[in-house]
Scaffold this motif. Structure first.
Motif, PDB file in Angstrom:
ATOM      1  N   GLU A   2      -1.469  40.793 -12.611  1.00  0.00           N
ATOM      2  CA  GLU A   2      -0.871  41.051 -11.296  1.00  0.00           C
ATOM      3  C   GLU A   2      -0.995  39.816 -10.406  1.00  0.00           C
ATOM      4  OE1 GLU A   2       1.196  42.241  -9.161  1.00  0.00           O
ATOM      5  OE2 GLU A   2       0.493  44.329  -9.102  1.00  0.00           O
ATOM      6  N   TYR A  25       4.103  42.265  -4.704  1.00  0.00           N
ATOM      7  CA  TYR A  25       3.320  42.297  -5.935  1.00  0.00           C
ATOM      8  C   TYR A  25       4.260  42.129  -7.121  1.00  0.00           C
ATOM      9  CZ  TYR A  25       4.762  47.257  -6.047  1.00  0.00           C
ATOM     10  OH  TYR A  25       5.481  48.433  -6.055  1.00  0.00           O
ATOM     11  N   SER A  26       3.684  41.755  -8.248  1.00  0.00           N
ATOM     12  CA  SER A  26       4.530  41.390  -9.383  1.00  0.00           C
ATOM     13  C   SER A  26       4.615  42.464 -10.462  1.00  0.00           C
ATOM     14  CB  SER A  26       4.018  40.088 -10.019  1.00  0.00           C
ATOM     15  OG  SER A  26       2.688  40.254 -10.482  1.00  0.00           O
ATOM     16  N   ASP A  27       3.565  43.257 -10.610  1.00  0.00           N
ATOM     17  CA  ASP A  27       3.512  44.218 -11.721  1.00  0.00           C
ATOM     18  C   ASP A  27       4.031  45.583 -11.268  1.00  0.00           C
ATOM     19  OD1 ASP A  27       2.890  45.875 -13.863  1.00  0.00           O
ATOM     20  OD2 ASP A  27       1.020  44.814 -14.300  1.00  0.00           O
ATOM     21  N   SER A  30       1.765  48.694 -10.952  1.00  0.00           N
ATOM     22  CA  SER A  30       0.760  48.882  -9.897  1.00  0.00           C
ATOM     23  C   SER A  30       1.084  50.125  -9.102  1.00  0.00           C
ATOM     24  CB  SER A  30       0.725  47.669  -8.970  1.00  0.00           C
ATOM     25  OG  SER A  30       0.130  46.573  -9.629  1.00  0.00           O
ATOM     26  N   LYS A  71       9.123  46.057  -4.614  1.00  0.00           N
ATOM     27  CA  LYS A  71       7.739  45.663  -4.885  1.00  0.00           C
ATOM     28  C   LYS A  71       7.127  44.957  -3.689  1.00  0.00           C
ATOM     29  CE  LYS A  71       8.638  43.897  -9.011  1.00  0.00           C
ATOM     30  NZ  LYS A  71       8.459  43.276 -10.330  1.00  0.00           N
ATOM     31  N   SER A  93      -3.330  47.424  -7.450  1.00  0.00           N
ATOM     32  CA  SER A  93      -3.995  47.699  -8.717  1.00  0.00           C
ATOM     33  C   SER A  93      -3.200  48.716  -9.530  1.00  0.00           C
ATOM     34  CB  SER A  93      -5.406  48.232  -8.502  1.00  0.00           C
ATOM     35  OG  SER A  93      -5.365  49.596  -8.165  1.00  0.00           O
ATOM     36  N   THR A 103      -6.338  43.280  -7.350  1.00  0.00           N
ATOM     37  CA  THR A 103      -5.939  41.896  -7.119  1.00  0.00           C
ATOM     38  C   THR A 103      -5.603  41.765  -5.640  1.00  0.00           C
ATOM     39  OG1 THR A 103      -5.054  41.656  -9.356  1.00  0.00           O
ATOM     40  CG2 THR A 103      -4.323  40.061  -7.708  1.00  0.00           C
TER      41      THR A 103
END
Lengths: 114, 114
Positions: A2, A25-27, A30, A71, A93, A103
């Protein structure tokens, strides 16, 4: 893993104004997004959190919004007061919050001028 | 009130010395974490543990190790301190399976490596 980006790094407002801090955020997996406040010389403390099944959450003068498609999530503080001056950290998270690895973003120094 | 206690608030060590940072929590939390905080870099996870004698690497484990022999105690070890490990170290704990994923932080240990 992440990656959490937080903007702005510093923010200065007049007392009574609103303040907004934004994070991306990237993931896409999450699903838990807390915000921590760290006053000068003190430990970080949780002020509000949101889960991915909710779009917005409010607690008095503080609100957090979440846009899962884009996101990104944001912290909104209304009617700011000098005691709101602190460093604010967003985090993300996977795992629903209780069994997870957070993160953090790099933080935003908020200064509320009287 | 959850209490997370870090044994040393300020330490000054020399390059190459072995450094122990101790953390104790009194709320029977399963999860314990070590973060490093540097200006402009936010909170970065070094190691975490979900159970006694269990450890997992975080995002920046190089140069560090950890020990968790008892549930309430989580130690961070710098085998051979280097100047780039000068930083604020924050220990945190959280409850596994709790309603929220709130992290409870200690007051931090500021390490200076000369």
């Amino acid at each position: 893993g992440e990656n959490v980006e937080q903007h702005p790094s510093t923010l200065s407002v007049q007392e009574g104004d609103s303040a907004v801090i934004k994070c991306t955020y990237s993931d896409s997996a999450s699903n838990y997004f807390p915000w921590y406040k760290q006053e000068l010389g003190k430990r970080p403390q949780l002020i509000i959190d949101i889960r991915s099944n909710v779009g917005e959450k409010k607690d008095q003068r503080i609100a957090v919004t979440l846009n899962k498609t884009a996101k990104h999530f944001s912290l909104h503080i209304t009617e700011t007061q000098p005691e709101d001056s602190a460093v604010y950290f967003c985090a993300a998270s996977i795992g629903g919050g209780s069994n997870y690895k957070l993160t953090f973003g790099k933080g935003t120094l908020l200064t509320v001028n009287p | 009130d959850v209490k997370v206690t870090q044994s040393s608030r300020y330490l000054v060590k020399r390059t190459g010395e072995k450094v122990f940072l101790e953390c104790v929590q009194d709320m029977d939390h399963e999860n314990m974490f070590w973060y490093r905080q540097d200006p402009g870099l936010g909170l970065r996870l070094i190691y975490f543990s979900y159970d006694v004698k269990m450890k997992e690497k975080g995002d920046i484990p190089e140069g560090y190790s950890v020990s968790r022999e008892k549930k309430e105690r989580f130690s961070l070890i710098l085998e051979s301190a280097s100047t780039n490990q000068t930083s604020m170290y924050l220990c945190a704990s959280s409850l596994l399976g709790g309603l929220t994923g709130e992290l409870f932080f200690g007051e931090g240990s500021r390490l200076t490596v000369l």
